[in-house]
Scaffold this motif. Structure first.
Motif, PDB file in Angstrom:
ATOM      1  N   SER A   1       0.816  -1.217   0.000  1.00  0.00           N
ATOM      2  CA  SER A   1       0.000   0.000   0.000  1.00  0.00           C
ATOM      3  C   SER A   1       0.849   1.267   0.000  1.00  0.00           C
TER       4      SER A   1
ATOM      5  N   VAL B   1      -7.767   6.929  -1.831  1.00  0.00           N
ATOM      6  CA  VAL B   1      -8.937   6.074  -1.631  1.00  0.00           C
ATOM      7  C   VAL B   1     -10.126   6.858  -1.079  1.00  0.00           C
TER       8      VAL B   1
ATOM      9  N   LEU C   1     -14.980  -2.768  -1.715  1.00  0.00           N
ATOM     10  CA  LEU C   1     -13.590  -3.173  -1.934  1.00  0.00           C
ATOM     11  C   LEU C   1     -13.489  -4.233  -3.019  1.00  0.00           C
TER      12      LEU C   1
ATOM     13  N   PHE D   1     -14.189  -2.573  -6.379  1.00  0.00           N
ATOM     14  CA  PHE D   1     -13.056  -1.738  -6.790  1.00  0.00           C
ATOM     15  C   PHE D   1     -11.898  -2.595  -7.275  1.00  0.00           C
ATOM     16  N   ARG D   2     -11.666  -3.706  -6.614  1.00  0.00           N
ATOM     17  CA  ARG D   2     -10.573  -4.587  -7.031  1.00  0.00           C
ATOM     18  C   ARG D   2     -10.844  -5.163  -8.406  1.00  0.00           C
TER      19      ARG D   2
ATOM     20  N   HIS E   1     -10.285  -2.155 -10.901  1.00  0.00           N
ATOM     21  CA  HIS E   1      -8.939  -1.585 -10.904  1.00  0.00           C
ATOM     22  C   HIS E   1      -7.942  -2.676 -10.523  1.00  0.00           C
TER      23      HIS E   1
ATOM     24  N   ASP F   1      -4.147  -1.611 -10.342  1.00  0.00           N
ATOM     25  CA  ASP F   1      -3.704  -0.612  -9.364  1.00  0.00           C
ATOM     26  C   ASP F   1      -3.658  -1.267  -7.983  1.00  0.00           C
ATOM     27  N   TRP F   2      -2.662  -2.137  -7.775  1.00  0.00           N
ATOM     28  CA  TRP F   2      -2.595  -2.912  -6.551  1.00  0.00           C
ATOM     29  C   TRP F   2      -2.205  -2.062  -5.351  1.00  0.00           C
TER      30      TRP F   2
ATOM     31  N   THR G   1      -5.381  -0.563  -4.151  1.00  0.00           N
ATOM     32  CA  THR G   1      -6.226  -1.624  -3.612  1.00  0.00           C
ATOM     33  C   THR G   1      -5.767  -2.050  -2.227  1.00  0.00           C
TER      34      THR G   1
ATOM     35  N   THR H   1      -7.551  -1.785   1.455  1.00  0.00           N
ATOM     36  CA  THR H   1      -7.665  -2.965   2.320  1.00  0.00           C
ATOM     37  C   THR H   1      -7.205  -2.647   3.736  1.00  0.00           C
TER      38      THR H   1
END
Length: 296
Positions: free
Chosen positions: A55, A80, A249, A252-253, A256, A259-260, A263, A267
């Protein structure tokens, strides 16, 4: 006076130091036990550390051979909240979890008390039905229950997931009933002799003594509601304004997937409230689980 001679079996060999401390076998066992605990701790913390480090990476650095962020990028946590309706999702999850937990306690505590402390005809049959309801997969009743809520015009909201808790939760009733059975019935008998009704015995005697068990049931329900994905997918997926954080979540995952870093930042934000609540409530939670099922 003559000195007492030592037996050959007990005489220590010359030049050897006396043995001190634990035997070698016990030392090896101690090392093996703690090594296993350290290994389990590493296996438990490794995914969390990976999520936090990812992150803090840029989108180009995430999921590469680099493990440590260079440099540490805290902008993902701001993104976020600015690029997603995360505050609304948090509000929906808080509403869902708090109301579901409160409604569960209002309905399940009296039901569990009646099954554990009051003798009446059919109690065992009712408890068996509760066990069967607890083991029944939710997918079996999904279609008829969804049709019922659609006729009530409540689909597209979280109310189909909140209102059923007013009728009790099978797992919570089972858990609370097992804990209430550990409370001696003599306390209730003494309160009845002093003029207390059954409601008075429940709220003035049993509930204060059963706080660890009630706290455990409340924590289970809160965590289940906060992390629920299947329920919002079934009832609230058509209305983005009603999405909780778990479903938001996951969506969104899916949208996207590359875009880890963002993400993983989302989280971490979703995990923080759960970790804080468990940190402050872990004593009551562990005590409630430890005492549940001792009798019955």
């Amino acid at each position: 006076m003559t000195a007492v001679s030592q037996s050959p079996l007990t005489r220590a060999p010359r030049g050897s130091a006396p043995r001190t401390g634990r035997p070698r076998g016990r030392t090896l066992v101690w090392i093996a036990e703690h090594a296993a605990l350290v290994a389990l701790g590493v296996l438990t913390l490794a995914p969390i550390v990976f999520v936090i480090l990812t992150s803090l990476m840029s989108s180009n650095q995430a999921l590469t051979a680099s493990i440590v962020p260079r440099p540490f990028d805290f902008a993902n946590y701001g993104r976020v909240f600015t690029e997603l309706p995360l505050a609304r999702w948090f509000g929906n999850s808080a509403l869902y979890a708090v109301l579901a937990t409160a409604f569960m306690l209002l309905s399940s505590v009296p039901a569990a008390y009646a099954l554990a402390q009051i003798k009446f005809k059919g109690a065992n049959l009712i408890f068996t039905v509760i066990i069967v309801a607890m083991l029944l997969p939710p997918q079996v009743t999904a279609v008829p229950v969804y049709v019922m809520w659609s006729h009530l015009h409540l689909t597209g909201t979280l109310w189909p997931l909140i209102l059923p808790n007013l009728l009790g939760d099978a797992f919570s009733i089972f858990l609370l009933r097992q804990f209430f059975m550990t409370i001696p019935k003599e306390y209730g008998d003494a309160a009845r002799m002093d003029g207390c009704s059954e409601w008075g015995v429940l709220w003035r005697v049993v509930v204060p003594m059963a706080r660890p068990g009630i706290a455990s049931a409340a924590i289970f329900m809160f965590f289940h509601s906060w992390n629920d994905y299947y329920g919002p997918l079934l009832y609230a997926s058509e209305n983005q304004a009603a999405w909780p954080v778990a479903y938001g979540l996951a969506t969104f995952r899916g949208q996207h997937g590359t875009d880890w870093s963002m993400t993983m930042a989302m989280t971490v934000v979703v995990m923080v409230p759960v970790v804080i609540i468990f940190f402050f409530a872990q004593k009551a939670f562990v005590e409630g689980i430890a005492l549940t099922g001792v009798k019955g």
